[in-house]
Design a protein around this motif. Sequence first.
Motif, PDB file in Angstrom:
ATOM      1  N   GLY A   1       0.815  -1.211   0.000  1.00 44.26           N
ATOM      2  CA  GLY A   1       0.000   0.000   0.000  1.00 44.26           C
ATOM      3  C   GLY A   1       0.847   1.258   0.000  1.00 44.26           C
ATOM      4  O   GLY A   1       2.075   1.213   0.093  1.00 44.26           O
ATOM      5  N   HIS A   2       0.192   2.401  -0.075  1.00 48.10           N
ATOM      6  CA  HIS A   2       0.885   3.676  -0.242  1.00 48.10           C
ATOM      7  C   HIS A   2       1.886   3.941   0.885  1.00 48.10           C
ATOM      8  O   HIS A   2       1.613   3.674   2.049  1.00 48.10           O
ATOM      9  CB  HIS A   2      -0.119   4.828  -0.291  1.00 48.10           C
ATOM     10  N   LEU A   3       3.048   4.480   0.507  1.00 48.61           N
ATOM     11  CA  LEU A   3       4.040   4.922   1.482  1.00 48.61           C
ATOM     12  C   LEU A   3       4.949   5.950   0.833  1.00 48.61           C
ATOM     13  O   LEU A   3       5.075   6.013  -0.390  1.00 48.61           O
ATOM     14  CB  LEU A   3       4.864   3.758   2.026  1.00 48.61           C
ATOM     15  N   LYS A   4       5.582   6.775   1.669  1.00 50.32           N
ATOM     16  CA  LYS A   4       6.529   7.767   1.189  1.00 50.32           C
ATOM     17  C   LYS A   4       7.886   7.108   0.959  1.00 50.32           C
ATOM     18  O   LYS A   4       8.192   6.065   1.543  1.00 50.32           O
ATOM     19  CB  LYS A   4       6.663   8.911   2.195  1.00 50.32           C
ATOM     20  N   GLU A   5       8.709   7.762   0.134  1.00 48.72           N
ATOM     21  CA  GLU A   5      10.035   7.217  -0.143  1.00 48.72           C
ATOM     22  C   GLU A   5      10.831   7.046   1.141  1.00 48.72           C
ATOM     23  O   GLU A   5      11.564   6.067   1.313  1.00 48.72           O
ATOM     24  CB  GLU A   5      10.785   8.132  -1.106  1.00 48.72           C
ATOM     25  N   SER A   6      10.703   7.998   2.054  1.00 50.79           N
ATOM     26  CA  SER A   6      11.469   7.949   3.298  1.00 50.79           C
ATOM     27  C   SER A   6      11.055   6.790   4.206  1.00 50.79           C
ATOM     28  O   SER A   6      11.761   6.468   5.167  1.00 50.79           O
ATOM     29  CB  SER A   6      11.320   9.272   4.062  1.00 50.79           C
ATOM     30  N   ASP A   7       9.917   6.152   3.897  1.00 55.44           N
ATOM     31  CA  ASP A   7       9.426   5.054   4.740  1.00 55.44           C
ATOM     32  C   ASP A   7       9.785   3.669   4.195  1.00 55.44           C
ATOM     33  O   ASP A   7       9.496   2.661   4.832  1.00 55.44           O
ATOM     34  CB  ASP A   7       7.901   5.132   4.881  1.00 55.44           C
ATOM     35  N   VAL A   8      10.398   3.629   3.010  1.00 52.30           N
ATOM     36  CA  VAL A   8      10.661   2.336   2.360  1.00 52.30           C
ATOM     37  C   VAL A   8      11.517   1.438   3.248  1.00 52.30           C
ATOM     38  O   VAL A   8      11.193   0.268   3.478  1.00 52.30           O
ATOM     39  CB  VAL A   8      11.342   2.548   0.989  1.00 52.30           C
ATOM     40  N   TYR A   9      12.610   1.979   3.746  1.00 53.45           N
ATOM     41  CA  TYR A   9      13.530   1.177   4.547  1.00 53.45           C
ATOM     42  C   TYR A   9      12.848   0.611   5.782  1.00 53.45           C
ATOM     43  O   TYR A   9      12.995  -0.574   6.117  1.00 53.45           O
ATOM     44  CB  TYR A   9      14.736   2.030   4.936  1.00 53.45           C
ATOM     45  N   GLU A  10      12.070   1.447   6.457  1.00 53.21           N
ATOM     46  CA  GLU A  10      11.383   0.998   7.667  1.00 53.21           C
ATOM     47  C   GLU A  10      10.423  -0.152   7.371  1.00 53.21           C
ATOM     48  O   GLU A  10      10.345  -1.131   8.123  1.00 53.21           O
ATOM     49  CB  GLU A  10      10.616   2.171   8.278  1.00 53.21           C
ATOM     50  N   LYS A  11       9.702  -0.050   6.251  1.00 52.56           N
ATOM     51  CA  LYS A  11       8.731  -1.093   5.903  1.00 52.56           C
ATOM     52  C   LYS A  11       9.428  -2.395   5.500  1.00 52.56           C
ATOM     53  O   LYS A  11       8.902  -3.484   5.758  1.00 52.56           O
ATOM     54  CB  LYS A  11       7.811  -0.599   4.789  1.00 52.56           C
ATOM     55  N   VAL A  12      10.583  -2.271   4.869  1.00 57.44           N
ATOM     56  CA  VAL A  12      11.351  -3.480   4.541  1.00 57.44           C
ATOM     57  C   VAL A  12      11.815  -4.151   5.829  1.00 57.44           C
ATOM     58  O   VAL A  12      11.764  -5.382   5.960  1.00 57.44           O
ATOM     59  CB  VAL A  12      12.554  -3.137   3.643  1.00 57.44           C
ATOM     60  N   GLN A  13      12.258  -3.353   6.796  1.00 57.87           N
ATOM     61  CA  GLN A  13      12.660  -3.913   8.088  1.00 57.87           C
ATOM     62  C   GLN A  13      11.513  -4.680   8.746  1.00 57.87           C
ATOM     63  O   GLN A  13      11.726  -5.747   9.328  1.00 57.87           O
ATOM     64  CB  GLN A  13      13.118  -2.796   9.027  1.00 57.87           C
ATOM     65  N   GLU A  14      10.320  -4.116   8.664  1.00 59.57           N
ATOM     66  CA  GLU A  14       9.165  -4.777   9.266  1.00 59.57           C
ATOM     67  C   GLU A  14       8.845  -6.094   8.559  1.00 59.57           C
ATOM     68  O   GLU A  14       8.404  -7.058   9.196  1.00 59.57           O
ATOM     69  CB  GLU A  14       7.945  -3.858   9.200  1.00 59.57           C
ATOM     70  N   ARG A  15       9.091  -6.135   7.262  1.00 61.44           N
ATOM     71  CA  ARG A  15       8.682  -7.289   6.465  1.00 61.44           C
ATOM     72  C   ARG A  15       9.702  -8.427   6.495  1.00 61.44           C
ATOM     73  O   ARG A  15       9.344  -9.598   6.441  1.00 61.44           O
ATOM     74  CB  ARG A  15       8.445  -6.848   5.019  1.00 61.44           C
ATOM     75  N   VAL A  16      10.985  -8.080   6.551  1.00 65.62           N
ATOM     76  CA  VAL A  16      12.041  -9.077   6.382  1.00 65.62           C
ATOM     77  C   VAL A  16      12.765  -9.311   7.704  1.00 65.62           C
ATOM     78  O   VAL A  16      13.357  -8.392   8.268  1.00 65.62           O
ATOM     79  CB  VAL A  16      13.053  -8.633   5.305  1.00 65.62           C
ATOM     80  N   LYS A  17      12.724 -10.552   8.169  1.00 66.41           N
ATOM     81  CA  LYS A  17      13.423 -10.954   9.388  1.00 66.41           C
ATOM     82  C   LYS A  17      14.090 -12.305   9.139  1.00 66.41           C
ATOM     83  O   LYS A  17      13.410 -13.317   8.991  1.00 66.41           O
ATOM     84  CB  LYS A  17      12.458 -11.070  10.576  1.00 66.41           C
ATOM     85  N   GLY A  18      15.399 -12.311   9.035  1.00 65.25           N
ATOM     86  CA  GLY A  18      16.118 -13.568   8.884  1.00 65.25           C
ATOM     87  C   GLY A  18      16.416 -13.931   7.445  1.00 65.25           C
ATOM     88  O   GLY A  18      15.879 -13.338   6.498  1.00 65.25           O
ATOM     89  N   PRO A  19      17.271 -14.926   7.248  1.00 67.35           N
ATOM     90  CA  PRO A  19      17.755 -15.284   5.907  1.00 67.35           C
ATOM     91  C   PRO A  19      16.671 -15.785   4.962  1.00 67.35           C
ATOM     92  O   PRO A  19      16.641 -15.417   3.784  1.00 67.35           O
ATOM     93  CB  PRO A  19      18.801 -16.373   6.175  1.00 67.35           C
ATOM     94  N   GLN A  20      15.760 -16.641   5.422  1.00 67.43           N
ATOM     95  CA  GLN A  20      14.722 -17.161   4.549  1.00 67.43           C
ATOM     96  C   GLN A  20      13.825 -16.034   4.043  1.00 67.43           C
ATOM     97  O   GLN A  20      13.494 -15.961   2.857  1.00 67.43           O
ATOM     98  CB  GLN A  20      13.877 -18.206   5.294  1.00 67.43           C
ATOM     99  N   SER A  21      13.454 -15.146   4.938  1.00 73.10           N
ATOM    100  CA  SER A  21      12.618 -14.010   4.574  1.00 73.10           C
ATOM    101  C   SER A  21      13.328 -13.101   3.580  1.00 73.10           C
ATOM    102  O   SER A  21      12.724 -12.597   2.628  1.00 73.10           O
ATOM    103  CB  SER A  21      12.233 -13.228   5.826  1.00 73.10           C
TER     104      SER A  21
END
Length: 562
Positions: free
Chosen positions: A280-300
Amino acid sequence: MPEPSGRIEFQEIGLGGILRGYRLKVPSNQREYSWTEKEVTTLFTDLAKAISNERAQDYFLGTIVTIPRDRGVLEVADGQQRLATTAILLAEIRNYLQPTEELIAESIEKEFLTDIDRDKRQRVAKLTLNLDDNEYFCKMLEARGDSKKPAIGNSSSHKRIKEAFALAKKQVGKIVAGFDKKDHGDTLNRWIRFLEHGAQVILLKVPTVANAYKMFETLNDRGLKTSQADLVKNYLFGQAEDRLAEVQQKWARMKSSLESLEEDDITVTFLRQAMIAIRGHLKESDVYEKVQERVKGPQSAVQFLTQLENMAAIYVAIFNPEHERWNAYPDTIRRAIQALNLLNIKGLRPLMLAVASKFQPKEASEAFRTFISWSVRFIITSNTSRGSIDEVLGEAANLVFIGDITTSAGIRKKVTDTIPLDEEFHKAFETATVSKAQFARYYLRSLEMAAKGEATPWFIPNDDKQVINLEHVLPQAPEQNWPEFDEDETKIYARRIGNLALLLAKTNSDLQSSDFKTKRTIYKDSPYELTRMIAQNKTWTKDEISSRQKTLADLALKAWPL
């Protein structure tokens, strides 16, 4: 120097001091040399100002993040641009001094630029760049004159390295300009001392890759701030653990696809638009934060980069109507992509990406056709950058991507309150002006097709712009032939859509700033219905322009229907 054991160490030191005191290696997965003339020149200018200030004891250049490796080598996690550019400047100082100050030149070579690898029994560079840049960089450092420098290939980073050497050579010339030749050695030696001791950085030595990536998240390179793409890459690499090579390979393939678009900051743009489709919609400055929330660990990390790799290939295709991806789609999708790329509504890109990723070919083609009408309506009503529009389009992109919307009708229902309706579009079209010739040509050809009742007026016709040209009835530079319009009125009305027409290129060049009586005789024989319409007028004033534009506004509803 002993390696730290489970702790972070820091040292205040000059950039040149790091080159003198350590062997440095940029990891193979790190980005290439990326400083342009702007960043290199800024560094040199700032150094010159600092050196000229006698009271300035030092000049702070930020932080260098490294990981100690075997045999005293420091792996550079953050800081290669500053280190490489400093080495380049020192190399050009060495080259300049070689004929007259051989000992100083030898000192630069043996203390700052190279070291002896006893195991290999050879002299090696103090700073090693990534796999793409290192061989060329080292050959440029070794060269003692322009004639000995290696030929440049097609790599953009090699071109930037070559440019940095040229700028450094120019800077050396500036440094010694105005001094007696016998004083050039002392003058440049002052710069060498300042680079070694005065151009201060904080050298961080961290024990693990994870520590380095964590530091990288909060630090900026001088001149080129750490982009969201760099942060995302390093976070994913940090999460990869024993699957690092796999993650690096997928990131490289994603980057390789995107680089074919040859657009500045394309990785950052893609990451944001892909993430909009994914969540969903997000600002460019929020991309990194959302990736952090989504990806945890090597498999992810592997799964996420597999998704990005696939989406990057599709993203490239929506910029290229001739891409092989569209072979299984109706031919109309290629023409729709051509029109959408002309109109270039960036807020639609995530939705286009989602549709191309998830819709069946026929539904995708219909959706793209609809996007053309929306794009024109956004442009004419000046709604191309309204935040709420991007948010709604982003939400629609996400619903398509997760499978909640599967048809173009479903998208229309979702965004119906955001798209300018006929009344608003018609009213805006009545007074619209056009500054871009390619837009004006597209509008007029689409309106011409609508006037003739032809199918698909919203697509770009296959006209040769060298044959079909854009005509301003009231010229942009009317000279003395248009006394009805003063200078301010000309600026406004010359760009009104109602004042524009299509003509054969040769005819257009012959008319130029002629008066309306002369032009009218040409218009009446035009093959274009909307151009012949102008010849029905005996005069061409503000009223005639406004009247014609209202007629064109009526046709616009047919050319770009909802």
